[in-house]
Motif scaffolding. Sequence first.
Motif, PDB file in Angstrom:
ATOM      1  N   SER A  77      12.808  -2.023  -3.990  1.00  0.00           N
ATOM      2  CA  SER A  77      11.776  -2.157  -5.023  1.00  0.00           C
ATOM      3  C   SER A  77      11.208  -3.567  -5.077  1.00  0.00           C
ATOM      4  CB  SER A  77      12.331  -1.758  -6.391  1.00  0.00           C
ATOM      5  OG  SER A  77      13.436  -2.576  -6.717  1.00  0.00           O
ATOM      6  N   GLY A  78      11.854  -4.528  -4.447  1.00  0.00           N
ATOM      7  CA  GLY A  78      11.345  -5.898  -4.407  1.00  0.00           C
ATOM      8  C   GLY A  78      10.013  -6.007  -3.696  1.00  0.00           C
ATOM      9  N   ARG A  79       9.687  -5.035  -2.842  1.00  0.00           N
ATOM     10  CA  ARG A  79       8.421  -5.036  -2.098  1.00  0.00           C
ATOM     11  C   ARG A  79       7.304  -4.319  -2.851  1.00  0.00           C
ATOM     12  NH1 ARG A  79       7.831  -3.044   3.271  1.00  0.00           N
ATOM     13  NH2 ARG A  79       6.262  -4.639   3.441  1.00  0.00           N
ATOM     14  N   HIS A  80       7.610  -3.716  -3.983  1.00  0.00           N
ATOM     15  CA  HIS A  80       6.565  -3.023  -4.741  1.00  0.00           C
ATOM     16  C   HIS A  80       5.588  -4.042  -5.324  1.00  0.00           C
ATOM     17  CE1 HIS A  80       9.416   0.609  -5.605  1.00  0.00           C
ATOM     18  NE2 HIS A  80       9.126   0.475  -4.325  1.00  0.00           N
ATOM     19  N   LEU A  81       4.325  -3.678  -5.349  1.00  0.00           N
ATOM     20  CA  LEU A  81       3.336  -4.547  -5.988  1.00  0.00           C
ATOM     21  C   LEU A  81       3.693  -4.705  -7.453  1.00  0.00           C
ATOM     22  CD1 LEU A  81       0.065  -3.203  -4.352  1.00  0.00           C
ATOM     23  CD2 LEU A  81       1.299  -5.311  -3.802  1.00  0.00           C
ATOM     24  N   TYR A  82       3.356  -5.859  -7.994  1.00  0.00           N
ATOM     25  CA  TYR A  82       3.739  -6.211  -9.357  1.00  0.00           C
ATOM     26  C   TYR A  82       2.610  -5.940 -10.345  1.00  0.00           C
ATOM     27  CZ  TYR A  82       5.375  -8.989 -13.302  1.00  0.00           C
ATOM     28  OH  TYR A  82       5.777  -9.393 -14.545  1.00  0.00           O
ATOM     29  N   GLY A  83       2.953  -5.426 -11.513  1.00  0.00           N
ATOM     30  CA  GLY A  83       2.052  -5.328 -12.656  1.00  0.00           C
ATOM     31  C   GLY A  83       0.785  -4.533 -12.410  1.00  0.00           C
ATOM     32  N   PRO A  84      -0.332  -5.021 -12.971  1.00  0.00           N
ATOM     33  CA  PRO A  84      -1.583  -4.280 -12.881  1.00  0.00           C
ATOM     34  C   PRO A  84      -2.100  -4.102 -11.460  1.00  0.00           C
ATOM     35  CG  PRO A  84      -1.831  -6.179 -14.357  1.00  0.00           C
ATOM     36  CD  PRO A  84      -0.452  -6.218 -13.802  1.00  0.00           C
ATOM     37  N   LEU A  85      -1.690  -4.965 -10.528  1.00  0.00           N
ATOM     38  CA  LEU A  85      -2.138  -4.805  -9.143  1.00  0.00           C
ATOM     39  C   LEU A  85      -1.598  -3.504  -8.554  1.00  0.00           C
ATOM     40  CD1 LEU A  85      -3.822  -6.013  -6.870  1.00  0.00           C
ATOM     41  CD2 LEU A  85      -1.750  -7.170  -6.066  1.00  0.00           C
ATOM     42  N   LYS A  86      -0.403  -3.106  -8.959  1.00  0.00           N
ATOM     43  CA  LYS A  86       0.160  -1.833  -8.495  1.00  0.00           C
ATOM     44  C   LYS A  86      -0.731  -0.680  -8.942  1.00  0.00           C
ATOM     45  CE  LYS A  86       4.258   1.122  -8.585  1.00  0.00           C
ATOM     46  NZ  LYS A  86       3.439   2.261  -8.243  1.00  0.00           N
ATOM     47  N   LYS A  87      -1.232  -0.742 -10.168  1.00  0.00           N
ATOM     48  CA  LYS A  87      -2.112   0.323 -10.673  1.00  0.00           C
ATOM     49  C   LYS A  87      -3.416   0.373  -9.880  1.00  0.00           C
ATOM     50  CE  LYS A  87      -0.163   0.163 -15.273  1.00  0.00           C
ATOM     51  NZ  LYS A  87      -0.310  -0.277 -16.646  1.00  0.00           N
ATOM     52  N   VAL A  88      -3.945  -0.796  -9.543  1.00  0.00           N
ATOM     53  CA  VAL A  88      -5.166  -0.832  -8.727  1.00  0.00           C
ATOM     54  C   VAL A  88      -4.880  -0.203  -7.371  1.00  0.00           C
ATOM     55  CG1 VAL A  88      -6.828  -2.327  -7.547  1.00  0.00           C
ATOM     56  CG2 VAL A  88      -6.158  -2.836  -9.909  1.00  0.00           C
ATOM     57  N   TYR A  89      -3.788  -0.606  -6.749  1.00  0.00           N
ATOM     58  CA  TYR A  89      -3.450  -0.042  -5.435  1.00  0.00           C
ATOM     59  C   TYR A  89      -3.265   1.476  -5.520  1.00  0.00           C
ATOM     60  CZ  TYR A  89      -1.187   1.017  -1.042  1.00  0.00           C
ATOM     61  OH  TYR A  89      -0.881   1.568   0.178  1.00  0.00           O
ATOM     62  N   ASP A  90      -2.577   1.937  -6.550  1.00  0.00           N
ATOM     63  CA  ASP A  90      -2.348   3.373  -6.702  1.00  0.00           C
ATOM     64  C   ASP A  90      -3.659   4.144  -6.797  1.00  0.00           C
ATOM     65  OD1 ASP A  90       0.383   2.981  -6.589  1.00  0.00           O
ATOM     66  OD2 ASP A  90       0.687   3.156  -8.758  1.00  0.00           O
ATOM     67  N   SER A  91      -4.698   3.495  -7.360  1.00  0.00           N
ATOM     68  CA  SER A  91      -5.981   4.193  -7.525  1.00  0.00           C
ATOM     69  C   SER A  91      -6.894   4.090  -6.305  1.00  0.00           C
ATOM     70  CB  SER A  91      -6.712   3.681  -8.771  1.00  0.00           C
ATOM     71  OG  SER A  91      -7.174   2.362  -8.584  1.00  0.00           O
ATOM     72  N   ILE A  92      -6.678   3.099  -5.431  1.00  0.00           N
ATOM     73  CA  ILE A  92      -7.576   2.914  -4.274  1.00  0.00           C
ATOM     74  C   ILE A  92      -6.870   3.027  -2.933  1.00  0.00           C
ATOM     75  CG2 ILE A  92      -9.119   1.420  -5.624  1.00  0.00           C
ATOM     76  CD1 ILE A  92      -8.002  -0.990  -4.016  1.00  0.00           C
ATOM     77  N   GLY A  93      -5.537   3.056  -2.925  1.00  0.00           N
ATOM     78  CA  GLY A  93      -4.751   2.954  -1.702  1.00  0.00           C
ATOM     79  C   GLY A  93      -5.029   4.004  -0.645  1.00  0.00           C
ATOM     80  N   SER A  94      -5.560   5.144  -1.035  1.00  0.00           N
ATOM     81  CA  SER A  94      -5.816   6.192  -0.040  1.00  0.00           C
ATOM     82  C   SER A  94      -7.201   6.071   0.591  1.00  0.00           C
ATOM     83  CB  SER A  94      -5.655   7.575  -0.673  1.00  0.00           C
ATOM     84  OG  SER A  94      -6.595   7.741  -1.720  1.00  0.00           O
ATOM     85  N   ASP A  95      -8.008   5.131   0.143  1.00  0.00           N
ATOM     86  CA  ASP A  95      -9.354   4.926   0.686  1.00  0.00           C
ATOM     87  C   ASP A  95      -9.262   4.315   2.086  1.00  0.00           C
ATOM     88  OD1 ASP A  95     -11.921   3.313   1.174  1.00  0.00           O
ATOM     89  OD2 ASP A  95     -12.435   4.398  -0.658  1.00  0.00           O
TER      90      ASP A  95
END
Length: 183
Positions: A77-95
Amino acid sequence: MTKALISIDYTYDFVADDGLLTAGRPAQAIADQIAEVTREAYDRGDYIFFAIDGHDKGDVFHPETKLFPPHNIKETSGRHLYGPLKKVYDSIGSDSRVFWMDKRHYSAFSGTDLDIRLRERRVDTVILTGVLTDICVLHTAIDAYNFGYQIEVVESAVASLDDARHSFALNHMTQVLGAKIIK
């Protein structure tokens, strides 16, 4: 002009209070800004690269093992994006304009195919965000300069362990690499 935002190492291990190699408060202070800048770049149509440190558990041969405690270990879990950036990635990561790129060294270019991917997309300008300003961000900027890219650094979306290191790196990037610091 074609741009790509490179988001560098904004992960739990580098940002959270209990991260294994945390920058702590300075890194946490940019959480909203790095998410906002990333979302804006995506909305503008820029390419987005998440260049994330990834180490193998127990790798005694990596040069960083002599300098830092184990961190950003693959499959933790140390490699997971932190905070609000994770939410941004979750919403755009499949693009198709968004890429996750594992890196082993400070620079996002070292040992990766980042330069090839940027050239394929005719990118001429890289926008740098993330941590640490004086280590991974700076080394990425140096390689970007050497590869001939224009460099922009979003000052409010990069952080280091302390103000002196942060200021040194920003000054070096502007004075030696010709980077444009975005306020």
